[in-house]
Design a protein around this motif. Sequence first.
Motif, short mmCIF file in Angstrom:
data_model
loop_
_atom_site.label_atom_id
_atom_site.label_comp_id
_atom_site.label_asym_id
_atom_site.label_seq_id
_atom_site.Cartn_x
_atom_site.Cartn_y
_atom_site.Cartn_z
N ARG A 36 0.80 -1.41 0.08
CA ARG A 36 0.03 -0.27 -0.28
C ARG A 36 0.81 1.26 -0.35
NH1 ARG A 36 -3.40 2.18 -2.04
NH2 ARG A 36 -4.80 4.51 -0.48
N SER A 37 2.12 1.42 0.89
CA SER A 37 2.74 2.34 0.83
C SER A 37 3.58 2.74 0.03
CB SER A 37 4.14 2.25 2.04
OG SER A 37 4.28 1.82 1.73
N LEU A 38 3.77 1.49 -1.09
CA LEU A 38 4.74 1.87 -2.62
C LEU A 38 3.36 2.63 -3.32
CD1 LEU A 38 6.80 -1.20 -2.80
CD2 LEU A 38 7.04 0.60 -1.59
N ALA A 39 2.29 2.16 -3.33
CA ALA A 39 1.60 2.25 -3.89
C ALA A 39 0.68 3.86 -3.97
CB ALA A 39 -0.27 1.51 -3.97
N VAL A 40 1.07 4.35 -2.73
CA VAL A 40 0.70 5.57 -2.74
C VAL A 40 2.17 6.12 -3.03
CG1 VAL A 40 0.47 7.18 -0.19
CG2 VAL A 40 -0.38 5.26 -1.08
N LEU A 41 3.44 6.24 -3.42
CA LEU A 41 4.22 6.37 -3.73
C LEU A 41 4.37 6.69 -4.49
CD1 LEU A 41 7.40 7.57 -2.38
CD2 LEU A 41 8.04 5.42 -3.20
N LEU A 42 4.09 6.15 -5.90
CA LEU A 42 4.44 5.74 -7.49
C LEU A 42 3.62 6.09 -7.83
CD1 LEU A 42 5.55 2.22 -8.01
CD2 LEU A 42 6.72 3.82 -7.10
N ASP A 43 2.02 6.94 -7.14
CA ASP A 43 1.18 7.48 -7.27
C ASP A 43 1.34 8.69 -7.51
OD1 ASP A 43 -0.70 5.23 -8.34
OD2 ASP A 43 -2.11 5.28 -6.60
N ALA A 44 2.15 9.27 -6.35
CA ALA A 44 2.36 10.65 -6.22
C ALA A 44 3.75 10.74 -7.33
CB ALA A 44 3.08 11.00 -4.85
N LEU A 45 4.42 9.93 -7.45
CA LEU A 45 5.07 10.67 -8.29
C LEU A 45 5.04 10.97 -9.61
CD1 LEU A 45 8.57 7.88 -6.86
CD2 LEU A 45 8.28 10.73 -6.86
N THR A 46 4.38 9.53 -10.29
CA THR A 46 3.88 9.63 -11.61
C THR A 46 5.06 9.16 -12.48
OG1 THR A 46 3.61 12.16 -11.87
CG2 THR A 46 1.85 10.90 -11.11
N VAL A 47 5.56 8.63 -12.36
CA VAL A 47 6.87 8.80 -13.54
C VAL A 47 6.48 8.45 -14.07
CG1 VAL A 47 9.19 7.14 -13.53
CG2 VAL A 47 8.66 7.54 -11.10
N ARG A 48 7.22 9.11 -15.94
CA ARG A 48 7.61 9.04 -16.97
C ARG A 48 8.49 7.67 -17.72
NH1 ARG A 48 7.15 14.18 -15.74
NH2 ARG A 48 8.71 14.06 -16.56
N ALA A 49 7.98 7.35 -18.47
CA ALA A 49 8.90 6.13 -18.88
C ALA A 49 10.45 6.63 -19.39
CB ALA A 49 7.87 5.59 -20.74
N GLU A 50 10.49 7.65 -19.88
CA GLU A 50 11.69 8.28 -20.32
C GLU A 50 12.75 9.31 -19.23
OE1 GLU A 50 9.43 12.12 -19.88
OE2 GLU A 50 8.67 9.86 -20.53
N GLU A 51 11.97 9.42 -17.72
CA GLU A 51 12.95 9.55 -16.81
C GLU A 51 13.61 8.55 -16.64
OE1 GLU A 51 10.09 13.20 -14.69
OE2 GLU A 51 9.89 10.76 -14.39
N ALA A 52 14.62 9.12 -15.60
CA ALA A 52 15.66 8.04 -15.29
C ALA A 52 15.64 7.63 -14.11
CB ALA A 52 17.12 8.36 -15.87
N LEU A 142 20.05 13.89 -8.23
CA LEU A 142 19.12 13.50 -8.82
C LEU A 142 19.53 15.25 -9.74
CD1 LEU A 142 16.21 14.24 -5.70
CD2 LEU A 142 16.39 12.80 -7.79
N ARG A 143 18.77 15.64 -10.35
CA ARG A 143 18.77 16.93 -11.18
C ARG A 143 18.49 17.76 -10.33
NH1 ARG A 143 17.68 12.97 -16.68
NH2 ARG A 143 19.62 11.90 -16.65
N PRO A 144 18.38 19.33 -10.92
CA PRO A 144 17.72 20.19 -10.60
C PRO A 144 15.91 20.09 -10.97
CG PRO A 144 19.43 20.94 -11.70
CD PRO A 144 19.42 19.52 -11.72
N GLY A 145 15.01 19.81 -9.58
CA GLY A 145 13.23 19.89 -9.72
C GLY A 145 13.48 18.27 -10.21
N GLY A 146 14.34 17.71 -9.89
CA GLY A 146 14.29 15.93 -9.47
C GLY A 146 13.12 15.63 -8.07
N ARG A 147 12.93 14.19 -8.40
CA ARG A 147 12.11 14.43 -7.02
C ARG A 147 12.02 13.27 -6.34
NH1 ARG A 147 9.26 13.88 -11.92
NH2 ARG A 147 8.21 12.06 -11.69
N LEU A 148 12.27 12.95 -5.18
CA LEU A 148 12.52 11.83 -4.04
C LEU A 148 11.16 11.39 -3.12
CD1 LEU A 148 14.68 10.88 -2.38
CD2 LEU A 148 14.63 12.71 -1.32
N GLY A 149 11.15 10.23 -3.93
CA GLY A 149 10.00 9.76 -2.80
C GLY A 149 10.70 8.89 -1.70
N LEU A 150 10.22 8.66 -0.21
CA LEU A 150 11.04 7.94 0.77
C LEU A 150 9.10 7.22 1.36
CD1 LEU A 150 12.67 11.12 2.11
CD2 LEU A 150 13.66 9.34 0.82
N VAL A 151 9.61 6.91 1.67
CA VAL A 151 8.74 5.68 2.40
C VAL A 151 9.44 5.30 3.82
CG1 VAL A 151 6.73 3.63 2.92
CG2 VAL A 151 7.28 4.69 0.99
N VAL A 152 8.92 5.67 5.09
CA VAL A 152 9.91 5.49 6.39
C VAL A 152 8.54 5.12 7.56
CG1 VAL A 152 11.80 7.03 5.88
CG2 VAL A 152 9.25 7.72 6.98
#
Length: 221
Positions: A36-52, A142-152
């Motif tokens: 559940r926590s990982l699903a919430v994380l990835l919903d918030a990050l909305t990772v695109r296919a072209e992103e590293a 991270l690149r400038p403006g890059g996104r960091l997702g954490l679960v603790v």
Amino acid sequence: MRSGERTGPTAPPSAATDRWDALAAVYRVQEPLEARSLAVLLDALTVRAEEAVLDVGTGTGAVPRALARRGRPAEATTVAVDSSPRMLALAARVAGVETRQGDATGLPVPTGSVDVATAAWLLHVLPAPDRVRAVAELVRVLRPGGRLGLVVPAAPRSPGQRLLRAAALRAAGGLGAFRVPEDLPALLADHGLRVRRHRRTGLGYLADVVVCTREPGRGVG
């Protein structure tokens, strides 16, 4: 990710690495409690296919596996880092994942090469000084403006949650699992990370899910 640029210092193997190696064969048994926590994380990050994408403390590859289930193509760049060789051997079975052995305090990743970094169920098991270094490393890559997702782990609020947390701490032994990293908000602010989303989850492990962005001008030393 670009090559030929500075990476973090290489950390030597530790007793903690040996303990995680010993858990590798059974670690996936508890992963449904992280789902559940990982699903919430990835919903918030909305990772695109072209992103590293970089997943730090990947364990057996729960985050890359969840990304693959969401349709991330195998040819997309997903790098998974962990200090445990046995954990990485299992993570390597996820299609499209490049595994690298390394420590969160010295990531084997070039500076400014990552669009999205994740550290799910990792920072709380590190001693406080290592947690500071790990956050600095996550910002560095991270690149400038890059996104960091954490679960603790989140702090329990009810007597029942406190009893469950106490039992989990006893079961986890010396690995530091389920301890709440109370220094995390200050760490994020000190390293130029702006919190964009914060959500608490209670289905499975009780967790705080945080998504930040790296502010321009911070994180590259």
